[in-house]
Enzyme design. Structure first.
Site, PDB file in Angstrom:
ATOM      1  N   LYS A  90      40.939  46.834  63.047  1.00 55.22           N
ATOM      2  CA  LYS A  90      40.427  46.422  61.467  1.00 55.22           C
ATOM      3  C   LYS A  90      39.386  45.277  61.693  1.00 55.22           C
ATOM      4  O   LYS A  90      39.468  44.635  62.882  1.00 55.22           O
ATOM      5  CB  LYS A  90      41.516  45.713  60.646  1.00 55.22           C
ATOM      6  CG  LYS A  90      42.324  46.862  60.125  1.00 55.22           C
ATOM      7  CD  LYS A  90      43.282  46.235  58.913  1.00 55.22           C
ATOM      8  CE  LYS A  90      44.275  46.897  58.402  1.00 55.22           C
ATOM      9  NZ  LYS A  90      43.716  47.948  57.493  1.00 55.22           N
ATOM     10  N   ARG A 108      52.075  55.453  57.075  1.00 51.75           N
ATOM     11  CA  ARG A 108      52.770  56.987  56.747  1.00 51.75           C
ATOM     12  C   ARG A 108      53.432  57.208  58.169  1.00 51.75           C
ATOM     13  O   ARG A 108      54.146  58.091  57.864  1.00 51.75           O
ATOM     14  CB  ARG A 108      51.661  57.806  56.349  1.00 51.75           C
ATOM     15  CG  ARG A 108      50.414  57.953  57.685  1.00 51.75           C
ATOM     16  CD  ARG A 108      49.223  58.459  56.860  1.00 51.75           C
ATOM     17  NE  ARG A 108      48.471  57.332  56.017  1.00 51.75           N
ATOM     18  CZ  ARG A 108      47.445  57.513  55.356  1.00 51.75           C
ATOM     19  NH1 ARG A 108      46.658  58.724  55.405  1.00 51.75           N
ATOM     20  NH2 ARG A 108      46.948  56.551  54.484  1.00 51.75           N
TER      21      ARG A 108
HETATM   22  N1  BES Z   1      48.046  48.452  55.462  1.00 47.86           N
HETATM   23  C1  BES Z   1      46.781  49.118  55.178  1.00 47.86           C
HETATM   24  C2  BES Z   1      46.404  49.503  53.711  1.00 47.86           C
HETATM   25  C3  BES Z   1      45.793  48.272  53.028  1.00 47.86           C
HETATM   26  C4  BES Z   1      44.545  47.966  53.218  1.00 47.86           C
HETATM   27  C5  BES Z   1      46.585  47.476  52.299  1.00 47.86           C
HETATM   28  C6  BES Z   1      43.957  47.045  52.371  1.00 47.86           C
HETATM   29  C7  BES Z   1      46.177  46.426  51.438  1.00 47.86           C
HETATM   30  C8  BES Z   1      44.989  46.154  51.758  1.00 47.86           C
HETATM   31  C9  BES Z   1      47.028  50.677  55.870  1.00 47.86           C
HETATM   32  O1  BES Z   1      47.806  50.460  56.943  1.00 47.86           O
HETATM   33  C10 BES Z   1      45.618  51.118  56.193  1.00 47.86           C
HETATM   34  O2  BES Z   1      45.089  50.373  56.994  1.00 47.86           O
HETATM   35  N2  BES Z   1      45.258  52.121  55.658  1.00 47.86           N
HETATM   36  C11 BES Z   1      43.928  52.710  56.050  1.00 47.86           C
HETATM   37  C12 BES Z   1      43.744  54.182  56.119  1.00 47.86           C
HETATM   38  C13 BES Z   1      42.746  54.956  56.459  1.00 47.86           C
HETATM   39  C14 BES Z   1      42.693  54.497  57.892  1.00 47.86           C
HETATM   40  C15 BES Z   1      42.883  56.397  56.351  1.00 47.86           C
HETATM   41  C16 BES Z   1      42.921  52.275  54.862  1.00 47.86           C
HETATM   42  O3  BES Z   1      43.529  52.093  53.557  1.00 47.86           O
HETATM   43  O4  BES Z   1      41.761  52.033  55.050  1.00 47.86           O
HETATM   44 MN    MN Z   2      46.788  50.180  58.649  1.00 45.87          MN
END
Ligand code: BES
Ligand code: MN
Ligand code: ZN
Length: 497
Positions: free
Chosen positions: A278, A352
């Site tokens: 990230k 997931r």
């Molecule tokens: N924990 C994150 C989701 C999230 C993002 C929660 C921002 C709260 C605030 C999750 O693990 C994630 O990174 N999801 C990705 C999925 C994508 C890579 C398909 C996302 O939401 O960008």
């Molecule tokens: Mn994530």
């Protein structure tokens, strides 16, 4: 906190402040407000008449009694919005706003006339829950400038109520409020302190105290069960993954044979994204990526203490998602516990992967109904903001019952479809891939992926990424973790008795 219920002589309560719900366009010369208006020598009608106090929710105003009148000495007007829209669940925010205000003034005791016409037990419970959750603060690790005051006594006034009902409601609200605060404290913990192992230890301790069965599965045990999807997420971490299993068994069950509800939570103690790293900005927020798991633990605590007549199990997959030489790569393929192969195309879609094995494990332990909770996608925040939790599922009656129970307790759920989108998670080289196509329907893709690991159970998925954390403080609640969905889940269990 000391609490009591009274059914007469509100203005005679020996407390630091008498609080009363005030509606928009309220009449200070009638009913509940009349006595307070007299005690304050007409200040209530004066501030209502001048528009200094409008009765909007979140608003509050402190007034003083005339020197020789009453025992409390202060009146606190608390805005409750439109009288016609006022519901029992709104009493929580009114009571919370009053209790925060009283605490901030360094006062200790409060009596409230919530002016709710709803069920006495539910009203008293909502009020107590509001008071207890209103005192939670984020400043646990401050050594200076910490808000270390809190109110010590709460009295609820409901005209003509039975003492047993008041007592019952207050006890219930205390349990729910404490359980929400337990969840909020976990969500607020920094990830160097709340590792998967520490999460398991705190859950074990809670389970002992509340009377729940608790088993912790080690990585070796998970490996034996074939949980390679979950385990793949923590390959890059120094912290071993932990799987928490909780069970509440009622003394005498009224559940139909074979009926067993499981609450399943995403416990990503910290989510860096892994190799699909990230951006640095805002990454610190990812300490709350275990909120789904913390919600399961808090809800199970409340259930154990409220003792409904149906059994419930809880499963939380605890991992830390880190980049490392041992971490998963985008394009890796793993085999989950149910035998399905997963192409990991983005290591940041890790929640997931954890839930895939966690829901399969819940079914292995007998679940016929599964509700999973996860801060799963940023996309749900884009779609629904922070007012509604995204809900999806394979059984419309389960989804409907969660939405309608949410309405009763004042929590919003908004359904997104799964049907027709199934091709989003089909992989070219394995059974499924862990992301959808480009950025479209991101929340739905997350739900669809989890659905692949449900066998026969009725299932609903709650994406709480937008609702588990509040960026701004409210009159009734600090900013930070909200404890969302606990009220709905507990109520749902109570209704299934
Ligand atoms: N924990 C994150 C989701 C999230 C993002 C929660 C921002 C709260 C605030 C999750 O693990 C994630 O990174 N999801 C990705 C999925 C994508 C890579 C398909 C996302 O939401 O960008
Ligand atoms: Mn994530
Ligand atoms: Zn995550």
């Amino acid at each position: 906190m000391n609490s009591r219920g009274i059914s007469k002589d509100f203005t005679g309560a020996r407390v630091d402040a008498l609080a009363v719900a005030v509606f928009k366009n309220d009449d200070a010369k009638k009913g509940a407000l009349k006595a307070l208006d007299t005690l304050t020598d007409g200040q209530v009608s004066s501030v209502l008449g001048s528009g200094e106090f409008k009765g909007e929710s979140g608003e509050s105003l402190l007034l003083r009694f005339k020197a020789d009148k009453g025992k409390a000495g202060r009146v606190l007007l608390v805005g409750a919005g439109e009288a016609s829209k006022y519901k029992t669940s709104d009493v929580s925010a009114v009571a919370g706003a009053a209790a925060r205000k009283v605490r901030d003034l360094n006062l200790k005791t409060l009596a409230l006339d919530p002016r709710s016409k709803g069920d006495v037990v539910e009203t008293a419970s909502a009020a107590m829950l509001g008071v207890v959750t209103s005192q939670f603060e984020l400043d646990k690790y401050k050594t200076k400038d910490k808000i270390d005051k809190s109110i010590s006594g709460f009295t609820i006034f409901i005209d003509g109520a039975k003492p047993a009902e008041l007592k019952n409601g207050l006890e219930k609200g205390q349990i729910l409020g404490d359980s929400m605060n337990f969840t909020r404290d976990l969500a607020n913990e920094p990830p160097n302190i709340l590792t998967p192992t520490e999460m398991a230890n705190r859950t074990k301790k809670m389970a002992r105290e509340a009377g729940l069965t608790c088993e912790i599965l080690s990585e070796a045990q998970m490996k034996k069960l074939g949980m390679n999807s979950l385990l793949s997420v923590s390959l890059g971490s120094e912290q071993p993954a932990q799987l928490i299993f909780l069970k509440y068994t009622p003394k005498k069950s009224t559940a139909k044979k074979g009926d067993l509800l499981a609450l399943v939570g995403k416990g990503v103690m910290f989510d860096t994204g892994g190799i699909s790293l990230k951006p640095g900005e805002g990454m610190d927020a990812m300490k709350y990526d275990m909120s789904g798991g913390a919600t399961v633990v808090g809800a199970m605590r409340a259930i154990a203490m409220l003792k409904p007549s149906v059994p419930v199990i809880g499963v939380v997959g605890c991992v830390e998602n880190m980049p490392d030489g041992k971490a998963s790569r985008p394009s890796d393929v793993v085999t989950a516990m149910n035998g399905k192969t997963v192409e990991i195309l983005n290591t940041d879609a890790e929640g997931r992967l954890v839930l895939a094995d966690a829901v399969a494990y819940a079914e292995k332990r007998g679940a016929s109904k599964i509700i999973d909770l996860a801060t799963l996608t940023g996309a749900v925040i884009i779609a629904l903001g922070n007012r509604n939790t995204g809900i999806m599922g394979n059984d419309q009656s389960l989804v409907d019952s969660i939405i309608s129970t949410g309405k009763e307790v004042g929590e919003g759920f908004w359904q997104l479809p799964l049907e027709g989108y199934e091709s989003e998670v089909k992989s070219d080289i394995a059974d499924v891939k862990n992301i959808g196509t480009k950025r479209r329907a991101g929340t739905i893709a997350g739900g669809l992926f989890i659905q692949e690991f449900i066998d026969k159970a009725k299932w609903a998925h709650l994406d709480i990424a937008g609702t588990a954390w509040s960026d701004s403080p409210k009159a009734h609640q600090s900013k930070g973790p909200t404890g969302v969905a606990i009220r709905t889940l507990v109520k749902l269990v109570e209704k299934s008795q």
